[in-house]
Design a protein around this motif. Structure first.
Motif, PDB file in Angstrom:
ATOM      1  N   LEU A 246       0.820  -1.206   0.000  1.00  0.00           N
ATOM      2  CA  LEU A 246       0.000   0.000   0.000  1.00  0.00           C
ATOM      3  C   LEU A 246       0.854   1.257   0.000  1.00  0.00           C
ATOM      4  N   ALA A 247       2.047   1.179   0.583  1.00  0.00           N
ATOM      5  CA  ALA A 247       2.894   2.367   0.724  1.00  0.00           C
ATOM      6  C   ALA A 247       3.271   2.953  -0.628  1.00  0.00           C
ATOM      7  N   LYS A 248       3.467   2.109  -1.632  1.00  0.00           N
ATOM      8  CA  LYS A 248       3.881   2.602  -2.945  1.00  0.00           C
ATOM      9  C   LYS A 248       2.773   3.394  -3.644  1.00  0.00           C
ATOM     10  N   ARG A 249       1.573   3.384  -3.086  1.00  0.00           N
ATOM     11  CA  ARG A 249       0.467   4.153  -3.666  1.00  0.00           C
ATOM     12  C   ARG A 249       0.290   5.511  -3.005  1.00  0.00           C
ATOM     13  N   ILE A 250       0.823   5.671  -1.802  1.00  0.00           N
ATOM     14  CA  ILE A 250       0.561   6.905  -1.060  1.00  0.00           C
ATOM     15  C   ILE A 250       1.827   7.699  -0.759  1.00  0.00           C
ATOM     16  N   THR A 251       2.990   7.131  -0.990  1.00  0.00           N
ATOM     17  CA  THR A 251       4.232   7.853  -0.694  1.00  0.00           C
ATOM     18  C   THR A 251       5.298   7.499  -1.715  1.00  0.00           C
ATOM     19  N   HIS A 252       6.239   8.415  -1.908  1.00  0.00           N
ATOM     20  CA  HIS A 252       7.373   8.149  -2.787  1.00  0.00           C
ATOM     21  C   HIS A 252       8.483   7.376  -2.076  1.00  0.00           C
ATOM     22  N   TYR A 253       8.257   6.996  -0.828  1.00  0.00           N
ATOM     23  CA  TYR A 253       9.294   6.323  -0.060  1.00  0.00           C
ATOM     24  C   TYR A 253       8.837   4.961   0.457  1.00  0.00           C
ATOM     25  N   PRO A 254       8.278   4.121  -0.409  1.00  0.00           N
ATOM     26  CA  PRO A 254       7.905   2.773   0.057  1.00  0.00           C
ATOM     27  C   PRO A 254       9.126   1.940   0.420  1.00  0.00           C
ATOM     28  N   GLN A 255      10.310   2.303  -0.099  1.00  0.00           N
ATOM     29  CA  GLN A 255      11.529   1.569   0.242  1.00  0.00           C
ATOM     30  C   GLN A 255      11.834   1.679   1.741  1.00  0.00           C
ATOM     31  N   PHE A 256      11.428   2.779   2.358  1.00  0.00           N
ATOM     32  CA  PHE A 256      11.635   2.926   3.796  1.00  0.00           C
ATOM     33  C   PHE A 256      10.753   1.940   4.562  1.00  0.00           C
ATOM     34  N   THR A 298      18.641  -1.527   3.228  1.00  0.00           N
ATOM     35  CA  THR A 298      17.488  -1.941   2.427  1.00  0.00           C
ATOM     36  C   THR A 298      17.050  -0.836   1.479  1.00  0.00           C
ATOM     37  N   VAL A 299      16.972   0.386   1.991  1.00  0.00           N
ATOM     38  CA  VAL A 299      16.587   1.507   1.126  1.00  0.00           C
ATOM     39  C   VAL A 299      17.605   1.676   0.003  1.00  0.00           C
ATOM     40  N   LEU A 300      18.879   1.460   0.318  1.00  0.00           N
ATOM     41  CA  LEU A 300      19.943   1.616  -0.676  1.00  0.00           C
ATOM     42  C   LEU A 300      19.783   0.612  -1.821  1.00  0.00           C
ATOM     43  N   TYR A 301      19.728  -0.676  -1.482  1.00  0.00           N
ATOM     44  CA  TYR A 301      19.678  -1.651  -2.578  1.00  0.00           C
ATOM     45  C   TYR A 301      18.324  -1.654  -3.279  1.00  0.00           C
ATOM     46  N   ASP A 302      17.252  -1.311  -2.564  1.00  0.00           N
ATOM     47  CA  ASP A 302      15.940  -1.294  -3.234  1.00  0.00           C
ATOM     48  C   ASP A 302      15.768  -0.055  -4.096  1.00  0.00           C
ATOM     49  N   MET A 303      16.529   0.985  -3.834  1.00  0.00           N
ATOM     50  CA  MET A 303      16.512   2.146  -4.726  1.00  0.00           C
ATOM     51  C   MET A 303      17.135   1.779  -6.072  1.00  0.00           C
ATOM     52  N   ILE A 304      18.194   0.987  -6.030  1.00  0.00           N
ATOM     53  CA  ILE A 304      18.782   0.487  -7.275  1.00  0.00           C
ATOM     54  C   ILE A 304      17.794  -0.431  -7.985  1.00  0.00           C
TER      55      ILE A 304
END
Length: 427
Positions: A246-256, A298-304
């Motif tokens: 759900l986070a990827k629909r409401i924020t630009h930071y679902p990786q967090f 996690t945020v680092l590698y998922d941003m890639i």
């Protein structure tokens, strides 16, 4: 009476005045492209040249039928003998995407056909996510092993790590199923995910819900194999597992949010080996620093990872940190790496680690992260995937080896010998 007509293109100066006499007047201007018609008449009136805008011609060898061109200044039809006027450039047809084909190699090729969609649903053929979920559990187990009194035996450490790997495999599969249920209307519009089982309708949403329930019960069975205190520490993580899609629909930071989910194992190793975080301040500090360090990782590698879908995500309306900070991605990756390494070092300080940890874990992580951030090509999907999959071993494997070396060093008294020698020296 005209006896022959031809159409050609040439470069010459604009015509000012031309008569049947031998004298003519020309105006010197810049050359222009003109189309001209030369007509021979029976009375020898000469050549008439009428400026017309030139049109580019293209070859018509065997592919297009010969076309007839209407001259703009005379209503004569002229056969264009093998040449046809160029048509406006048309957009290339959309690239044909491959259809689904059952796996013929690897682990999935040995499974019954009816089971394959469910194996694909839990990404059994793509275990990198399982490794990323397992590494924080392994880190915390090795850190906790050095803080138990007496120090945990190697068999206890190995058994705990094996249980964590089983749990990571099961819960990562459950998370993938939940994610695909949330994204069942979005995945068909993304090239990389359009052939997932639910997206291609190989598994119905109802069947996926039942399958998820089975996975969660299996995960519960694994959890109950640990000391009962682990149950209370693990329960809050289910909230993050369910809400990440759900986070990827409401924020630009679902990786967090994904970092909060995947890093939960950085806490679990302590109660699994009997270390009470509520009464041991040093262990609580080490667990908190280790957890935060893994969130940054996690945020680092998922941003890639998010850069592989950046174009499709924009079209489908999916939000990600890669879309929000596309131009400054490498700066953000560098900052995340610095935070991760700083918190990892703080973990070692809180846990009383020695030089083997700082050189092995922190040093190897710094080299691996620096190399990855420097060399990753964010616009190349295959390159991003390569660094995402191999980064698990370069960074996670290096940290795990350093922690293992530290545990062995403390287990066999490498640092105690030095302390006893220092105490024996005269003041």
């Amino acid at each position: 009476m005209a006896v022959r007509t031809s159409l050609q293109t040439l470069q010459l100066r604009k015509w000012s005045e031309f008569s049947s006499s031998s004298r003519s007047t020309w105006r010197h201007v810049n050359p222009v492209s003109v189309c001209w018609q030369r007509t021979y008449t029976s009375i020898g009136r000469g050549i008439r040249i009428r400026p017309q805008p030139a049109q580019p011609l293209v070859s018509n060898r065997g592919s297009l039928p010969q076309q007839r061109t209407i001259l703009p200044y005379k209503k004569h039809l002229v056969q264009s003998s093998g040449l046809a006027p160029a048509t406006p450039t048309q957009d290339a047809p959309p690239r044909a995407l491959p259809l689904y084909s059952p796996p013929t190699t690897g682990l999935l090729s040995y499974l019954p056909r009816a089971v394959v969609p469910y194996a694909e649903l839990i990404r059994l053929d793509k275990p990198t996510g399982t490794y990323y979920l397992f590494f924080p559990c392994l880190f915390s187990t090795l850190v906790a092993a050095t803080m138990t009194a007496p120090m945990a035996a190697p068999s206890a450490v190995a058994g705990t790590a094996a249980l964590f790997f089983t749990g990571a495999l099961v819960m990562r599969g459950a998370g993938c199923t939940i994610n695909d249920l949330w994204d069942r209307n979005l995945d068909p519009h993304v090239e990389r995910t359009r052939l997932r089982p639910i997206a291609r309708k190989a598994v119905t949403p109802q069947a996926a819900v039942i399958f998820t329930g089975g996975q969660l019960f299996t995960g519960l069975a694994v959890l109950l194999s640990f000391p009962f205190e682990c149950f209370w520490y693990a329960t809050p993580s289910l909230l993050f597992v369910a809400t990440y899609p759900l986070a990827k629909r409401i924020t630009h930071y679902p990786q967090f949010v994904l970092g909060l989910t995947f890093s939960w194992g950085a806490i679990m190793g302590f109660p699994a080996l009997g270390v009470d975080l509520l009464s041991n301040q040093a262990a609580l500090t080490a667990a908190a620093c280790l957890y935060a360090s893994n969130v940054s990782w996690t945020v680092l590698y998922d941003m890639i990872y998010a850069h592989m879908d950046i174009k499709d995500d924009a079209k489908a309306g999916i939000k990600s940190i890669a879309l929000k900070h596309d131009k400054e991605t490498k700066s953000i990756l560098t900052g995340l790496a610095v935070v991760q390494l700083g918190l990892l070092a703080a973990t070692g300080v809180a846990a009383g680690m020695g030089p083997v940890f700082f050189a092995g874990s922190c040093g190897s992580a710094a080299v691996a992260l620096g190399t990855m951030i420097w060399r990753v090509q964010l616009k190349d999907v295959k390159n991003c995937w390569w660094w995402f999959t191999n980064g698990a071993w370069f960074t996670g494997g290096g940290i795990a080896l350093g922690l293992t070396g530290e545990y062995i060093a403390q287990r066999f008294g490498l640092y105690n010998d030095k302390e006893e020698t220092d105490e024996a020296l005269p003041i």
